[in-house]
Design a protein around this motif. Structure first.
Motif, short mmCIF file in Angstrom:
data_model
loop_
_atom_site.label_atom_id
_atom_site.label_comp_id
_atom_site.label_asym_id
_atom_site.label_seq_id
_atom_site.Cartn_x
_atom_site.Cartn_y
_atom_site.Cartn_z
N PRO A 109 0.66 -1.09 -0.24
CA PRO A 109 -0.07 -0.01 -0.02
C PRO A 109 0.78 1.33 -0.03
O PRO A 109 2.03 1.35 0.57
CB PRO A 109 -0.83 0.09 1.53
N LYS A 110 0.38 2.32 -0.66
CA LYS A 110 0.93 3.68 -0.90
C LYS A 110 0.22 4.64 -0.37
O LYS A 110 -1.14 4.62 -0.83
CB LYS A 110 1.57 3.95 -2.13
N PHE A 111 0.80 5.67 0.04
CA PHE A 111 0.12 7.06 0.01
C PHE A 111 0.59 7.62 -1.22
O PHE A 111 1.59 7.72 -1.70
CB PHE A 111 0.61 7.91 1.24
N VAL A 112 -0.50 8.25 -2.21
CA VAL A 112 -0.25 8.94 -3.13
C VAL A 112 -0.92 10.37 -2.84
O VAL A 112 -2.20 10.50 -2.65
CB VAL A 112 -0.91 8.46 -4.30
N LEU A 202 -2.26 -0.57 7.98
CA LEU A 202 -2.55 0.70 8.46
C LEU A 202 -4.04 0.86 8.11
O LEU A 202 -4.72 1.43 9.19
CB LEU A 202 -1.73 1.87 7.73
N TYR A 203 -4.53 0.61 6.97
CA TYR A 203 -6.08 1.09 6.95
C TYR A 203 -6.64 -0.29 6.43
O TYR A 203 -7.89 -0.61 6.61
CB TYR A 203 -6.33 1.85 5.93
N ILE A 223 -12.07 -4.29 4.77
CA ILE A 223 -11.52 -3.31 3.57
C ILE A 223 -10.29 -4.09 2.98
O ILE A 223 -9.16 -4.18 3.48
CB ILE A 223 -10.73 -2.15 4.27
N GLU A 224 -10.46 -4.57 1.60
CA GLU A 224 -9.53 -5.47 1.22
C GLU A 224 -8.75 -4.58 0.25
O GLU A 224 -8.55 -3.42 0.19
CB GLU A 224 -10.25 -6.39 0.09
N THR A 225 -7.53 -5.23 0.31
CA THR A 225 -6.52 -4.47 -0.67
C THR A 225 -6.67 -3.90 -2.00
O THR A 225 -5.95 -3.08 -2.64
CB THR A 225 -5.10 -5.41 -0.72
N ARG A 370 -10.22 3.29 17.09
CA ARG A 370 -11.42 2.30 16.67
C ARG A 370 -11.76 2.87 15.39
O ARG A 370 -11.89 4.04 15.09
CB ARG A 370 -12.63 2.53 17.65
N ASP A 371 -12.10 1.95 14.70
CA ASP A 371 -12.59 2.09 13.09
C ASP A 371 -13.99 1.50 12.93
O ASP A 371 -14.51 0.78 13.68
CB ASP A 371 -11.71 1.19 12.23
N TYR A 372 -14.74 2.55 12.15
CA TYR A 372 -16.12 2.31 12.00
C TYR A 372 -16.35 2.34 10.32
O TYR A 372 -15.61 3.33 9.96
CB TYR A 372 -17.09 3.10 12.73
#
Length: 516
Positions: A109-112, A202-203, A223-225, A370-372
């Protein structure tokens, strides 16, 4: 001699164990602070340069970091008026026809991040910047009016951030396509491109995990890749803005939350506590500064039970959103589970009935998040919508009737067609609906007839309602004279739904009155 030898062996093992632990800790810090890919491409320039924050940038002219195709149809230029922010906004890669950046990166995964300075360039007028940006199966931006975006934000320059997973042996491509029109020429441009590797989970949902709670449903969502995300908000709650170079190795920007917080509560002094990161919440999740500041409701219990801490964040309708909330108890009086319990509402629905940062993190000065997942509207709807986050104090089973929050992150997930593109901004309209039902996906072709029919029904309804209210008024008046009480109406602010009113009646001495 035998005992002495055993003691020496134990001592060596202890030293070796401590050294191995140190190496593991160092490796985790290096992994977070030195990402595999850390590319900052200064579009339209050559050589190396340094931004005002100390970040190093590499020009795309003659660079081995990226190739541009077709290069001959693009222009490297400088702005007619230079931006105050400097690099990477000093130069631009611009074209009136389609062009693609190809950037070799490692898998994962990358931040763009795309950097935009929508201004006039030699031969290109600011108002003619209208384009789309695609990467593989994802539409990141569609018919994107960069000038309107800047105007609506009230800024000169801005950044758009995405998270994309790159498979093995894949190249990262970004295709910029100007809007096609027979009556007017449009162009595409970009001032800077940044790519930073992120930790794998991370996400994205780790393999074998259940996923995250789906607000309003009993299911969990993975949340899949294969999902692309766009960063909508990343806020340092109760604290000052945190610059990308102050982030924990991933160059994220954490602005303050003042624009989106609805008021009330208190902001305690910044904690001097050393943040004790854990295996569940390592340092790369958020910098220590996020966890050292927060908002709470304050010590007034009666006020807390009547009110909420509320944030309203405009988002695009028709998308799923990852909502991440950050917590860290640094108050020295709060050290045990249930010391501070509170309720979390997301989009007016309960996300947590007994939020407890100590229980989640394992102790004081230890962070947690916490994630929602929230679905805002449905695919096909368009427009803006205020996504609300409300915190409400608990009255029982807690030592302090209070609530607190350190940070907020909100990410848009791509639709089934791969699109992350939202509607064009309307700078003159800054008030958004509070419920998706206020917008529809299609406009009626018989709008005038519909309005007439609605008017007739509303008129009839008002007449009937007036008669009903008048009848109830007469009945209530007679009862008031008979039993000696008068109704009292008070609006309570503790409700999770904006504008909800609870009607309360004073208890009469000769007759018990209940809520209606």
């Amino acid at each position: 001699m035998k005992n002495r030898s055993q003691h020496q062996s134990l001592f060596r093992i202890s030293i070796l164990s401590a050294f191995c632990f140190f190496l593991l800790q160092s490796f985790s810090i290096v992994t977070a602070g030195n990402p595999a890919d850390n590319i900052a491409l200064d579009c339209g320039s050559s050589g190396n340069s340094t931004a005002s924050d100390g970040r190093a940038w590499t020009g795309d002219i003659g660079s081995n970091l990226a190739t541009i195709h077709p290069l001959e149809t693009t222009i490297a230029a400088k702005a007619v008026r230079q931006a105050a922010e400097g690099i990477p906004y000093s130069t631009v890669r611009i074209s009136s026809s389609e062009f693609t950046y190809t950037i070799p990166v490692t898998a994962g995964p990358k931040f763009v991040r795309f950097y935009f300075y929508p201004t006039s360039y030699p031969g290109f007028d600011r108002s003619e910047a209208l384009f789309s940006v695609k990467s593989g199966p994802y539409t990141l931006l569609s018919n994107f009016p960069a000038d309107l975006v800047a105007d609506s934000l009230g800024v000169e320059c801005f950044v758009r951030e995405f998270c994309i997973n790159v498979g093995k042996n894949q190249l990262l491509n970004f295709t910029f396509t100007p809007f096609q029109s027979s009556s007017k020429g449009f162009f595409a441009f970009v001032n800077g491109i940044e790519i930073v590797s992120t930790p794998p989970n991370l996400y994205y949902t780790p393999p074998g995990a259940y996923g995250i709670p789906f607000i309003g449903q009993t299911s969990f969502y993975e949340i899949e890749t294969s999902t692309a995300l766009e960063t909508m908000y990343r806020l340092d709650v109760g604290g000052p803005s945190i610059s990308p170079t102050e982030d924990s190795g991933l160059f994220r920007f954490w602005p303050d939350d003042n624009e989106f917080f609805m008021g009330g509560g208190v902001v305690p002094d910044k904690a001097n506590n050393t943040i004790k990161y854990t295996k569940e919440t390592p340092a790369y999740i958020a910098p220590a500064e996020v966890y050292q500041t927060y908002r709470s409701m304050g010590p007034n219990k009666s006020w807390n039970l009547r009110n909420n801490l509320t944030w309203k964040l405009p988002v695009d309708l028709g998308f799923k959103y990852l909502v991440r909330l950050h917590f860290c108890e640094t108050d020295p009086d709060i050290t045990r589970q249930s010391d501070r319990l509170f309720i979390i509402y997301i989009d007016g629905q309960i996300a947590e009935f007994s939020a407890d940062a100590i229980s989640w993190s394992g102790g004081n000065s230890k962070p947690a998040y916490r994630d929602y997942l929230a679905m805002i509207g449905f695919e096909g709807t368009s427009g803006k919508y205020n996504l609300s986050i409300d915190l409400h104090a608990r009255d029982v089973f807690t030592l302090y009737s209070d609530a607190m929050l350190n940070g907020i992150e909100i990410f848009k997930l791509n639709k089934t067609d791969g699109s992350l593109a939202g509607p064009s901004p309307e700078p003159s309209k800054r008030i958004f609906p509070t419920k998706p039902s206020q917008l529809t996906g299609k406009a009626s072709s018989n709008k005038q007839a519909t309005l007439i029919a609605v008017g007739v029904f509303v008129t009839i309804g008002l007449v009937l309602l007036s008669l009903r209210v008048y009848t109830m008024f007469l009945r209530q008046r007679r009862e008031s004279e008979d039993y000696g009480y008068k109704p009292k109406f008070t609006e309570t602010k503790a409700s999770p739904f904006p504008g909800e009113v609870r009607f309360q009646f004073l208890e009469a001495k000769t007759k018990e009155v209940t809520h209606v």
